[in-house]
Design a protein around this motif. Structure first.
Motif, mmCIF file in Angstrom:
data_model
loop_
_atom_site.group_PDB
_atom_site.id
_atom_site.type_symbol
_atom_site.label_atom_id
_atom_site.label_comp_id
_atom_site.label_asym_id
_atom_site.label_seq_id
_atom_site.Cartn_x
_atom_site.Cartn_y
_atom_site.Cartn_z
ATOM 1 N N GLY A 94 -39.973 26.943 27.513
ATOM 2 C CA GLY A 94 -41.032 26.039 27.922
ATOM 3 C C GLY A 94 -40.610 24.604 27.666
ATOM 4 O O GLY A 94 -40.056 24.301 26.613
ATOM 5 N N TYR A 95 -40.822 23.721 28.661
ATOM 6 C CA TYR A 95 -40.391 22.331 28.512
ATOM 7 C C TYR A 95 -41.560 21.400 28.773
ATOM 8 O O TYR A 95 -42.341 21.606 29.705
ATOM 9 N N GLU A 138 -28.457 11.056 17.787
ATOM 10 C CA GLU A 138 -29.386 11.814 16.958
ATOM 11 C C GLU A 138 -30.385 10.851 16.351
ATOM 12 O O GLU A 138 -30.017 9.924 15.630
ATOM 13 N N ALA A 177 -37.311 14.163 7.531
ATOM 14 C CA ALA A 177 -36.733 15.439 7.941
ATOM 15 C C ALA A 177 -36.561 15.608 9.444
ATOM 16 O O ALA A 177 -35.739 16.405 9.874
ATOM 17 N N ARG A 187 -32.504 15.262 19.061
ATOM 18 C CA ARG A 187 -31.252 14.998 19.775
ATOM 19 C C ARG A 187 -31.597 14.434 21.143
ATOM 20 O O ARG A 187 -32.422 14.999 21.870
ATOM 21 N N GLU A 231 -30.333 13.358 24.826
ATOM 22 C CA GLU A 231 -29.231 13.623 25.745
ATOM 23 C C GLU A 231 -29.594 13.181 27.153
ATOM 24 O O GLU A 231 -30.748 13.264 27.572
ATOM 25 N N ARG A 283 -33.291 14.097 27.974
ATOM 26 C CA ARG A 283 -33.843 15.280 27.337
ATOM 27 C C ARG A 283 -33.861 15.061 25.830
ATOM 28 O O ARG A 283 -32.879 14.594 25.258
ATOM 29 N N THR A 292 -34.409 17.146 22.258
ATOM 30 C CA THR A 292 -34.626 18.452 21.642
ATOM 31 C C THR A 292 -34.817 18.242 20.159
ATOM 32 O O THR A 292 -34.194 17.363 19.562
ATOM 33 N N ALA A 347 -33.984 19.050 16.751
ATOM 34 C CA ALA A 347 -32.865 19.748 16.111
ATOM 35 C C ALA A 347 -33.211 20.212 14.709
ATOM 36 O O ALA A 347 -32.473 20.987 14.117
ATOM 37 N N SER A 348 -34.334 19.741 14.179
ATOM 38 C CA SER A 348 -34.637 20.051 12.776
ATOM 39 C C SER A 348 -35.600 21.215 12.634
ATOM 40 O O SER A 348 -36.019 21.530 11.534
ATOM 41 N N GLY A 349 -35.955 21.873 13.739
ATOM 42 C CA GLY A 349 -36.812 23.041 13.647
ATOM 43 C C GLY A 349 -38.305 22.718 13.617
ATOM 44 O O GLY A 349 -39.111 23.624 13.463
ATOM 45 N N HIS A 350 -38.679 21.464 13.770
ATOM 46 C CA HIS A 350 -40.110 21.130 13.783
ATOM 47 C C HIS A 350 -40.728 21.547 15.106
ATOM 48 O O HIS A 350 -40.062 21.566 16.137
ATOM 49 N N ARG A 351 -42.012 21.815 15.026
ATOM 50 C CA ARG A 351 -42.718 22.223 16.232
ATOM 51 C C ARG A 351 -43.241 21.011 16.981
ATOM 52 O O ARG A 351 -43.709 20.048 16.371
ATOM 53 N N SER A 362 -46.371 23.345 21.959
ATOM 54 C CA SER A 362 -45.081 23.926 21.630
ATOM 55 C C SER A 362 -44.162 23.972 22.841
ATOM 56 O O SER A 362 -44.549 24.435 23.909
ATOM 57 N N ASP A 408 -39.678 24.040 24.022
ATOM 58 C CA ASP A 408 -38.290 24.152 23.587
ATOM 59 C C ASP A 408 -37.528 22.851 23.778
ATOM 60 O O ASP A 408 -36.454 22.664 23.225
#
Lengths: 680, 254
Positions: free
Chosen positions: B66-67, B138, B144, B148, B150, B160, B162, B164-168, B172, B174
């Motif tokens: 999902g974007y 970056e 935290a 990224r 790009e 784009r 993204t 990179a640190s796993g945060h939501r 939500s 991707d």
């Protein structure tokens, strides 16, 4: 200036009735049909964004097709993100499995929330959605293998989850990288605890009584253990799959690849994996996990973990903080993961063959690859090939290799005697010439154990064994001589009894010398080169005995002129002009062999043939007809070097080999299995 | 109230519009889909009356992800308050320890500029003032959060982001697409959304009526209206579903 807004408005107005129509059931059906009209291909999903097949959940997108149905990403009305798995085939096996696992709790297992039934009667599994990347994607990011640390962290997480399943009596049965995911904790690098195992709905109870209740083969073919073919689903199939996954993580490819499903399955059943790309200790972990026989395979995940380095600290990060999400370009991993240990380790250095032959093989290989790579029309290639081959024969060029061959043979003999170090008798006698493979790797351990145990016996025991063997050898030689003598003596000229006595004596002395040399070599760990010289001495002694016995019995040895080459055409006489039979009277069917010829012949046999193999504790069979035959053939070939009456010369060699085999102790198959298990 | 000229305008409007869109898309196709750098700068300088401020879509791509599609030239990045229906929330909300309006990302003449209000870093260097972002940069926000940045396609000004640190992200997603004029979805590495299993490229672009799409091969577009099979250009309003033999995605308003 006011026209554009107006057109836009009109556009919207025009569209609204259609939208209404689409919302009506009929319109929706039309739309769905129209959407289906371009070819419906595998990989399509039944439900689309916004659909609500299950009350309370809204489908967002299709994620993939699992073993038994489609998986969707959906949100609940309150905003909870879940994965929904639709089980359309409504298979009992799937649902039974999921129900068993519904209340399992482990950080490395994807949580199952519920099983629900929709209005159409289809069953849905509601489960945790893991947004991170799958191991499959992680492996794709590293086509030549992941850094060891990353692979280890993944492996630890997966193994912990599988271990929990096993402790709960459940076999996963479908472990594969596409089923393993990495949760991304916010703001910190992921660890082994963040690995999630999914799709354990295929799991099945380990039933101790009946392990093959399920006949349908499920699972992914690359990770399928060989015994699944026989319908056996023990927990060993999970350790097998873990071995494949570890191999794939470290090398970037699965150990068994093939064009078709059948080919891969066949390789699982028969082929040995190429472990040369793995370094220790991963090589032995994978080798033990990929053992074909589930009884011998490492059966518990804990054992596998214990074999890996750095056990205990699971705090290592799993994936780079900047791990690429699907669709992102590969990111540079942070310095935490500079690969430290990935030696392209050669597992079993192939014994260096004879250099000239090696060179020839390499030359032909290069020529073949170039020929194959040459981009010419097939017809032209075929014509060229035909012209070349016919030219080779018509012009007589084929005589050239034929002429070279005898010289090469001589050269090879010399090379094998004096320069060959790699292929000389070592601890693995019967694996010579075999391709280095995992089977051998597995055997090394128990072989070493067996040999060490044997070597460590007290001298007294060793002496006792030797004497026992010698007594047995005496009996066997006597019996064999009694059988062989009447068969060989056709005309009455030499006395059958005398020939029998000669056979028995030479056989006994020959067998004894082989046994003694072997005991000596085994105890003193004498290397192959010195061993051959001791054998040469022993052979000379046997030759002297053969001569002495014949003298004592006053017999000439019978021979058949057709059974070997003429006396004067042997290598010794032809090439070196040494005639050992100069002063000997010629008789058509018997001959008195002089001392020198006898010693040279038996010396050659003992020096060239590996008669010691017959006494090897770890030989393949207790008594192998092949080994006896090869001793006879070798002895016969030795008379090309140095003439000796045949077939008596080859029969005596066969008797020696036979007597030695019967007399020498041998490690029984049961013991081998026991030792192999002990070493696993 | 309608004057004759207006009536006339209405009658010809669909055809005119189709022509206009066709011209636009063929130009985009020349410059974006093909590696033809003859008229490179034109992509970034096509004048658009389309007011895209604050407009966001969610693109749900089967098998891919999902974007979040942001059409605005300026987006505010900050902490999301958890509620999806938050009118004055940031354009890109993150479930992270940030301030509500932590930084602004602006697209200006084909360049992206980060203007931080809270603690921020670019490639590890702390920044206070507006900083131009390069491909692969970056962005660090707070303690935290790592994003990224790009720009996969050299000829498109779209970018784009993204996490990179796993945060939501909220909602939500991707990845976040900062769409300038067009976005490429497809199997190639330079696609803004890389869909490895697709057999074709698909171009999303801004048109006068909203989002449009065109493709190298026919796609079936269904949704609020009846399904049509076309190479485009075709309007894809929120709720539309685009399908072809290898691809399938839906678009909805975020």
């Amino acid at each position: 200036m006011f026209c554009p807004p107006l057109t836009r408005k009109r556009h919207e107005m025009k569209r609204s009735p259609e939208a209404d129509a689409a919302a009506a059931p009929g319109g929706e059906k039309d739309a769905a049909e129209a959407a289906d009209s371009p070819r419906r291909e595998r990989g399509r999903f039944l439900y689309r964004t916004g659909d609500r097949p299950l009350e309370g959940y809204t489908i967002k997108r299709g994620v993939g097709h699992g073993g038994f149905g489609e998986v969707y990403f959906a949100t609940s009305d309150a905003g909870k993100e879940v994965a929904l798995k639709l089980i359309r085939r409504n298979l009992d096996i799937e649902l039974r499995g999921v129900r068993q696992c519904l209340n399992l709790k482990h950080p490395n297992l994807i949580s199952l929330y519920d099983i629900r039934t929709d209005a159409a009667g289809d069953e849905w599994v509601v489960m945790e959605f893991v947004p991170g990347e799958s191991l499959e994607q992680a492996i794709q990011r590293h086509p030549t293998g992941m850094p060891v640390e990353e692979a280890l962290a993944w492996f630890r997480g997966v193994a912990a989850g599988v271990g929990h399943l096993h402790r709960c009596g459940i076999v996963h049965r479908d472990l594969k990288p596409g089923n393993l995911f990495l949760e991304r904790p916010a703001g910190e690098p992921p660890r082994a605890e963040d690995v999630r195992i999914g799709d354990y709905g295929l799991s099945k109870f380990i039933s101790t009584s009946r392990r093959s209740g399920q006949t349908e083969s499920v699972g992914t073919v690359h990770y399928m253990a060989p015994e699944i073919a026989g319908g056996r689903y023990g927990r060993e199939i999970d350790t097998y799959a873990l071995g494949v996954i570890l191999y794939e993580m470290l090398t970037g490819r699965t150990p068994f690849e093939g064009e078709s499903v059948g080919e891969v399955l066949m390789k699982h059943l028969t082929a040995e994996p190429d472990l040369s790309r793995l370094g220790e200790p991963y090589r032995s972990v994978v080798a033990r996990a990929l053992t074909k026989d589930p009884e011998l395979r490492v059966s518990s995940v804990e054992q596998m973990i214990a074999m890996l380095p750095g056990t205990g600290d699971s705090g290592q990060p799993v994936a780079p903080v900047a791990a690429a999400l699907p669709g992102a370009t590969p990111a540079e991993p942070p310095p935490v993961w500079s690969p430290v240990s990935r030696p392209p380790h050669t597992h079993h250095p192939k014994p260096a063959g004879e250099p000239l032959w090696q060179g020839f093989v390499e030359l032909t290989n290069t020529a073949r690859t170039r020929w194959n790579a040459w981009d010419a029309p097939p017809l032209l290639k075929g014509l060229l090939l035909f012209a070349g081959v016919s030219g080779f024969f018509v012009s007589g060029a084929f005589m050239l290799p034929m002429a070279i061959l005898p010289f090469y043979f001589l050269y090879y003999l010399v090379w094998a005697m004096f320069f060959d170090t790699g292929t000389a008798t070592g601890a693995t006698p019967f694996a010579e010439g075999a391709k280095p493979n995992a089977k051998r790797a597995r055997f090394v351990d128990w072989r070493k154990a067996a040999l060490a145990a044997r070597r460590d016996r007290p001298l007294r025991t060793q002496a006792r064994t030797l004497v026992g063997s010698m007594i047995v050898a005496t009996l066997v030689s006597g019996l064999a001589a009694a059988v062989a003598a009447p068969w060989l003596v056709t005309s009455g000229s030499p006395d059958t009894w005398a020939v029998g006595a000669w056979f028995a004596t030479v056989g006994v002395v020959g067998a004894w010398s082989v046994l003694i040399v072997n005991a000596l070599v085994e105890r003193a760990r004498i290397d192959g080169f010195s061993r051959r010289y001791i054998q040469l001495l022993a052979g000379g002694l046997v030759g002297a005995t053969a001569f002495g016995t014949a003298q004592l019995l006053k017999i000439e040895l019978p021979y058949n002129p057709d059974s070997s080459i003429a006396r004067n055409s042997c290598v010794l006489e032809n090439a070196f002009d040494i005639d050992l039979y100069k002063a000997v009277e010629r008789s058509p069917d018997s001959i008195a062999v002089p001392l020198t010829a006898s010693m040279a012949y038996f010396g050659a046999i003992f020096f060239l043939l590996k008669l010691g193999k017959n006494a090897d504790y770890l030989r393949r069979k207790r008594v192998g007809i092949g080994a006896v035959a090869s001793a006879g053939i070798g002895a016969w070939a030795a008379s090309f070097l140095c003439w000796y009456p045949q077939p008596i010369g080859l029969v005596v060699a066969g008797i020696i080999a036979f007597a030695v085999q019967i007399a020498s102790p041998w490690l029984s198959n049961e013991e081998r299995v026991r030792l192999a298990k002990e070493n696993l | 109230m309608f004057c004759p000229t207006d009536r006339h305008a209405l009658a010809v409007a669909p055809r005119q519009q189709a022509e206009k869109v066709g011209r636009l898309s063929s130009r985009l196709r020349e410059t974006v889909l093909l590696d033809n750098s003859l008229e490179t700068p034109r992509v970034a300088t096509i004048p658009l009356q389309y007011d895209s401020r604050g407009e966001r879509y969610l693109v749900w791509i089967d098998r891919v992800g999902g974007y979040l599609l942001c059409l605005a030239d300026e987006i505010v990045i900050g902490q999301a308050n958890g509620s999806l229906a938050d009118a004055d929330g940031p354009d890109l909300g993150l479930q992270a320890d940030l301030s509500r309006r932590h930084a602004t990302l602006t697209r200006r003449e084909g360049q992206y500029v980060l203007s931080p209000r809270g603690a921020a870093t670019v490639d590890g260097r702390p920044v206070q003032d507006a900083t131009v972002l390069n491909h692969g940069a970056e962005i660090g926000l707070g303690d935290a959060v790592r994003l990224r940045f790009e720009r996969p396609h050299a000829l498109s000004a779209s970018a784009r982001l993204t996490v990179a640190s796993g945060h939501r992200t909220v909602p939500s997603a991707d990845g976040v697409l900062l769409m300038a004029e067009s976005c490429v979805l497809g199997p190639q590495p330079h696609s803004h959304v890389r869909c490895p299993q697709w057999h074709q490229d698909l171009l999303l672009y801004k048109g006068t009526g909203g989002l449009l799409c065109r493709s190298s091969r026919p796609v079936s577009v269904s949704g609020p209206g009846p399904a049509v099979l076309t190479e485009g250009p075709v309007a894809i309003p929120p709720g539309a579903r685009i399908e072809a033999e290898s691809l399938c995605f839906s678009i909805e308003r975020a």
